[in-house]
Design an enzyme around this catalytic site. Structure first.
Site, mmCIF file in Angstrom:
data_model
loop_
_atom_site.group_PDB
_atom_site.id
_atom_site.type_symbol
_atom_site.label_atom_id
_atom_site.label_comp_id
_atom_site.label_asym_id
_atom_site.label_seq_id
_atom_site.Cartn_x
_atom_site.Cartn_y
_atom_site.Cartn_z
ATOM 1 N N GLY A 1 0.719 -1.422 0.201
ATOM 2 C CA GLY A 1 0.095 0.130 -0.035
ATOM 3 C C GLY A 1 0.778 1.250 0.111
ATOM 4 O O GLY A 1 0.303 2.355 0.300
ATOM 5 N N ASN B 1 1.783 2.968 -2.629
ATOM 6 C CA ASN B 1 1.348 3.974 -3.323
ATOM 7 C C ASN B 1 0.022 4.498 -3.035
ATOM 8 O O ASN B 1 -0.131 5.899 -3.140
ATOM 9 C CB ASN B 1 1.064 3.512 -4.823
ATOM 10 N N HIS C 1 2.230 1.145 -13.027
ATOM 11 C CA HIS C 1 3.260 -0.255 -13.345
ATOM 12 C C HIS C 1 4.567 0.173 -13.315
ATOM 13 O O HIS C 1 5.006 1.070 -13.715
ATOM 14 C CB HIS C 1 2.675 -0.586 -14.979
ATOM 15 N N ASP D 1 -2.635 -4.347 -18.150
ATOM 16 C CA ASP D 1 -1.487 -3.550 -18.598
ATOM 17 C C ASP D 1 -1.610 -2.822 -19.764
ATOM 18 O O ASP D 1 -0.467 -2.900 -20.576
ATOM 19 C CB ASP D 1 -0.099 -4.116 -18.490
HETATM 20 C C1 GRF Z 1 3.874 -0.797 -7.146
HETATM 21 O O1 GRF Z 1 5.159 -1.366 -7.693
HETATM 22 C C2 GRF Z 1 2.845 -0.647 -8.512
HETATM 23 O O2 GRF Z 1 3.756 -0.166 -9.626
HETATM 24 C C3 GRF Z 1 2.457 -2.277 -8.952
HETATM 25 O O3 GRF Z 1 2.294 -2.728 -7.427
HETATM 26 C C4 GRF Z 1 3.403 -2.176 -6.539
HETATM 27 C C5 GRF Z 1 2.438 -2.004 -5.688
HETATM 28 O O4 GRF Z 1 3.112 -1.509 -4.215
HETATM 29 N N1 GRF Z 1 1.019 -2.144 -9.693
HETATM 30 P P1 GRF Z 1 2.565 -0.884 -3.186
HETATM 31 O O5 GRF Z 1 1.510 -1.833 -2.418
HETATM 32 O O6 GRF Z 1 1.613 0.338 -3.685
HETATM 33 O O7 GRF Z 1 3.764 -0.417 -2.265
#
Ligand code: GRF
Length: 214
Positions: free
Chosen positions: A20, A22, A117, A158
């Protein structure tokens, strides 16, 4: 924000399955005032997701919805659509969501679902290309640059129109972990910036591609 554009406060729904980070970056950027949105809801399929702790810490409503807990696929889809509606979510950000978003949700929120991504799509995307696998594949190919892509979610993994991309250097001696960490820092900036373009009403769809209005 550019002059003349109409700023909207997005009512965000975030879908996340894991750590989580992001999701957390989005929440921070909203607090800082650089993203004109409010996260109204977190949907996860995983009761162990770190994203759940982030939602709790920030007083964000969350729901755990996993297909295996429903008798039929229709009930599962209905559960997602109804909770989104109840929170009046108008924009969805996938942030490490490891499940396919049901087609009914994609069509209800057509061109209003984005994903991030950790590579430069269309390279190193598609089924099986997640987490460490992406960075390992980039290193195996001897790429000198990789990056981050934010794209619209359509019915194919994607695949949807690209909203934003940024390059990240691959360095001599990188491991999947060191590369992932460098890419992740960029993800945390770029994702909110890309979502902000929607809040500013600057995203247009022309011939199946995204065009960003100045
Ligand atoms: C990130 O690298 C994102 O690009 C991909 O999954 C990962 C999620 O990481 N889709 P987080 O859970 O947000 O730390």
């Amino acid at each position: 924000m550019k002059g003349g554009t109409k700023l909207k406060r997005l009512r965000l729904g975030v879908f996340a399955s894991g750590r989580g980070s992001n999701f957390e970056a989005i929440v921070k950027n909203i607090k800082r005032g650089s993203l004109s949105a409010d996260v109204k809801l977190l949907i996860t399929n995983n009761q162990e997701a770190g994203a759940l702790r982030i939602a709790k810490r920030n007083g964000i409503d969350f729901v755990i919805i996993s297909k295996k807990d429903f008798k039929t696929r229709d009930c599962f889809v209905e559960a997602i659509l109804s909770v989104l509606e109840a929170h009046r979510v108008d924009f969805i950000a996938l942030a490490g969501y490891m499940k396919k978003v049901p087609a009914e949700v994609i069509s209800r929120y057509r061109n209003r679902i984005v994903n991030i991504h950790p590579a430069l799509l269309p390279a190193f995307g598609g089924r099986g290309m997640y987490g460490k696998h992406v960075h390992q594949a980039v290193l195996d190919m001897g790429c000198k640059v990789t990056g981050v892509t934010v794209h619209i979610v359509d019915e194919i993994y994607d695949h949807g129109p690209i909203v934003a991309q940024r390059c990240v250097a691959v360095k001599e001696g990188d491991t999947p972990e060191t590369l992932a960490a460098r890419v992740l820092r960029v993800e945390h900036e770029l994702y909110s910036q890309a979502i902000q373009l929607f809040a500013e009403g600057r995203v247009e769809f022309v011939g199946g591609k995204v065009v960003i209005r100045e």
